[in-house]
Design a protein around this motif. Structure first.
Motif, PDB file in Angstrom:
ATOM      1  N   ASP A 224       0.795  -1.225   0.000  1.00 21.12           N
ATOM      2  CA  ASP A 224       0.000   0.000   0.000  1.00 21.12           C
ATOM      3  C   ASP A 224       0.829   1.278   0.000  1.00 21.12           C
ATOM      4  O   ASP A 224       0.272   2.368  -0.005  1.00 21.12           O
ATOM      5  N   LYS A 225       2.154   1.154   0.005  1.00 20.53           N
ATOM      6  CA  LYS A 225       2.988   2.358   0.063  1.00 20.53           C
ATOM      7  C   LYS A 225       4.431   2.043  -0.278  1.00 20.53           C
ATOM      8  O   LYS A 225       4.857   0.879  -0.281  1.00 20.53           O
ATOM      9  N   ASP A 226       5.175   3.094  -0.580  1.00 19.34           N
ATOM     10  CA  ASP A 226       6.624   3.011  -0.738  1.00 19.34           C
ATOM     11  C   ASP A 226       7.255   3.676   0.479  1.00 19.34           C
ATOM     12  O   ASP A 226       6.803   4.743   0.913  1.00 19.34           O
ATOM     13  N   VAL A 227       8.297   3.061   1.021  1.00 17.08           N
ATOM     14  CA  VAL A 227       8.931   3.574   2.229  1.00 17.08           C
ATOM     15  C   VAL A 227      10.398   3.874   1.950  1.00 17.08           C
ATOM     16  O   VAL A 227      11.111   3.050   1.360  1.00 17.08           O
ATOM     17  N   ILE A 228      10.829   5.059   2.358  1.00 20.37           N
ATOM     18  CA  ILE A 228      12.218   5.477   2.210  1.00 20.37           C
ATOM     19  C   ILE A 228      12.929   5.256   3.537  1.00 20.37           C
ATOM     20  O   ILE A 228      12.494   5.754   4.573  1.00 20.37           O
ATOM     21  N   PHE A 229      14.039   4.512   3.508  1.00 20.87           N
ATOM     22  CA  PHE A 229      14.869   4.287   4.691  1.00 20.87           C
ATOM     23  C   PHE A 229      16.182   5.039   4.513  1.00 20.87           C
ATOM     24  O   PHE A 229      16.805   4.972   3.447  1.00 20.87           O
ATOM     25  N   PHE A 230      16.615   5.738   5.544  1.00 23.31           N
ATOM     26  CA  PHE A 230      17.920   6.400   5.494  1.00 23.31           C
ATOM     27  C   PHE A 230      18.424   6.640   6.909  1.00 23.31           C
ATOM     28  O   PHE A 230      17.657   6.722   7.866  1.00 23.31           O
ATOM     29  N   GLY A 231      19.742   6.731   7.033  1.00 23.22           N
ATOM     30  CA  GLY A 231      20.359   6.969   8.329  1.00 23.22           C
ATOM     31  C   GLY A 231      21.031   8.330   8.376  1.00 23.22           C
ATOM     32  O   GLY A 231      21.476   8.851   7.346  1.00 23.22           O
ATOM     33  N   THR A 232      21.122   8.897   9.565  1.00 20.71           N
ATOM     34  CA  THR A 232      21.741  10.210   9.731  1.00 20.71           C
ATOM     35  C   THR A 232      22.769  10.170  10.860  1.00 20.71           C
ATOM     36  O   THR A 232      22.780   9.257  11.685  1.00 20.71           O
ATOM     37  N   ASN A 233      23.606  11.195  10.896  1.00 23.96           N
ATOM     38  CA  ASN A 233      24.612  11.281  11.954  1.00 23.96           C
ATOM     39  C   ASN A 233      24.032  11.766  13.276  1.00 23.96           C
ATOM     40  O   ASN A 233      24.770  11.856  14.266  1.00 23.96           O
ATOM     41  N   GLU A 234      22.739  12.052  13.320  1.00 24.90           N
ATOM     42  CA  GLU A 234      22.092  12.272  14.609  1.00 24.90           C
ATOM     43  C   GLU A 234      21.870  10.926  15.306  1.00 24.90           C
ATOM     44  O   GLU A 234      21.581  10.884  16.500  1.00 24.90           O
ATOM     45  N   GLY A 235      22.015   9.833  14.535  1.00 20.69           N
ATOM     46  CA  GLY A 235      21.974   8.510  15.145  1.00 20.69           C
ATOM     47  C   GLY A 235      20.753   7.684  14.817  1.00 20.69           C
ATOM     48  O   GLY A 235      20.608   6.571  15.333  1.00 20.69           O
ATOM     49  N   TYR A 236      19.873   8.189  13.964  1.00 24.10           N
ATOM     50  CA  TYR A 236      18.629   7.492  13.664  1.00 24.10           C
ATOM     51  C   TYR A 236      18.658   6.821  12.295  1.00 24.10           C
ATOM     52  O   TYR A 236      19.246   7.357  11.344  1.00 24.10           O
ATOM     53  N   ILE A 237      17.981   5.680  12.198  1.00 26.02           N
ATOM     54  CA  ILE A 237      17.527   5.142  10.924  1.00 26.02           C
ATOM     55  C   ILE A 237      16.066   5.545  10.805  1.00 26.02           C
ATOM     56  O   ILE A 237      15.233   5.172  11.635  1.00 26.02           O
ATOM     57  N   HIS A 238      15.734   6.345   9.796  1.00 29.74           N
ATOM     58  CA  HIS A 238      14.372   6.850   9.608  1.00 29.74           C
ATOM     59  C   HIS A 238      13.639   6.025   8.553  1.00 29.74           C
ATOM     60  O   HIS A 238      14.248   5.570   7.573  1.00 29.74           O
ATOM     61  N   ALA A 239      12.331   5.854   8.742  1.00 30.73           N
ATOM     62  CA  ALA A 239      11.456   5.224   7.754  1.00 30.73           C
ATOM     63  C   ALA A 239      10.347   6.222   7.429  1.00 30.73           C
ATOM     64  O   ALA A 239       9.569   6.604   8.309  1.00 30.73           O
ATOM     65  N   ILE A 240      10.282   6.648   6.172  1.00 31.97           N
ATOM     66  CA  ILE A 240       9.343   7.698   5.749  1.00 31.97           C
ATOM     67  C   ILE A 240       8.375   7.147   4.719  1.00 31.97           C
ATOM     68  O   ILE A 240       8.782   6.506   3.738  1.00 31.97           O
ATOM     69  N   ASN A 241       7.092   7.375   4.943  1.00 31.71           N
ATOM     70  CA  ASN A 241       6.069   7.001   3.968  1.00 31.71           C
ATOM     71  C   ASN A 241       6.150   7.979   2.792  1.00 31.71           C
ATOM     72  O   ASN A 241       5.861   9.164   2.946  1.00 31.71           O
ATOM     73  N   ALA A 242       6.547   7.469   1.634  1.00 36.45           N
ATOM     74  CA  ALA A 242       6.752   8.339   0.475  1.00 36.45           C
ATOM     75  C   ALA A 242       5.457   8.685  -0.239  1.00 36.45           C
ATOM     76  O   ALA A 242       5.460   9.522  -1.142  1.00 36.45           O
ATOM     77  N   ASN A 243       4.337   8.067   0.154  1.00 37.82           N
ATOM     78  CA  ASN A 243       3.092   8.240  -0.593  1.00 37.82           C
ATOM     79  C   ASN A 243       2.088   9.172   0.071  1.00 37.82           C
ATOM     80  O   ASN A 243       0.970   9.313  -0.421  1.00 37.82           O
TER      81      ASN A 243
END
Length: 226
Positions: free
Chosen positions: A63-82
């Protein structure tokens, strides 16, 4: 295993300071509020950490596309792209911080580098690999068909560790395993610069040929040597 909420219960003063620096109750509360994404007055910081060596990965679900990315703040984020809004942003499904990065929180809050030779703070800095078990080969993950999605990543300059997240349900991730230089058999693991490569290896056990699906990665970059 199940992940825990990043709050005062899971992130103690000792975990946040690495047992080195004394943190007051007021500082503890302020740092938690900050790393959870809020200003002192409780409004959103509207901020995301810098993405240096990590590269965003996209996984398509039913039902959706999800973007995963990591940052130097220390998080792996999962974002609903739709579900992008008028400002262009999608909603966050989860943000995962490895416990090894909790001692970085005071430096993030103070906007100051770590001590010693490190001139800036690194967090979830390594490249990720997504491993999909796409049984019907339609390019999407559907758990009702028994399909799975796994996310493998290291910390690069953020530390000596690799992690595997089960993101089959991107609204409810779980930690499959982690490997650090404190894990039995991996005492010489250095900074996890190597991007994990998904592979299927053939081996023989007790005279029987078997196959194993594994992530392969290098031994790391030893900053103390080079």
């Amino acid at each position: 295993g199940a992940l825990v909420t990043l709050d005062a219960t899971s992130v103690t003063k000792a975990a946040m300071s690495g047992g080195v620096t004394a943190i007051s109750d007021a500082e503890h509360a302020a740092m938690l509020r900050f790393i959870q994404g809020y200003e002192e007055d409780g409004t959103s910081r509207n901020h995301v950490g810098d993405i240096l060596h990590n590269k965003p990965m996209v996984v398509s679900y039913g039902d959706k596309d999800v973007i995963f990315f990591g940052t130097n703040e220390g998080y792996i984020h999962a974002i609903n792209a739709n579900d992008a809004d008028a400002t262009g942003g999608g909603s966050e499904l989860f943000a995962y911080m490895p416990s090894a990065l909790l001692p970085n929180i005071p430096g993030q809050y103070d906007n100051s580098p770590l001590t010693g030779d490190v001139k800036r703070i690194y967090g979830a800095d390594g490249e990720m690999t997504v491993w999909l078990d796409d049984k019907n080969k339609n390019g999407r993950v559907d758990s009702s068909d028994g399909e799975t999605a796994y996310l493998f990543f290291g910390l690069r300059r953020g530390g000596n560790a690799y992690y595997a997240l089960d993101v089959t349900n991107p609204a409810k991730p779980s930690l499959m395993w982690s490997i650090t230089n404190n894990t039995a058999g991996f005492s010489q693991l250095a900074q996890s610069w190597s991007k994990p490569a998904a592979a299927r290896l053939r081996y023989k056990e007790s005279g029987t040929v078997k196959y194993a699906e594994v992530p392969v990665f290098g031994g790391g970059y030893d900053a103390a040597v080079y």
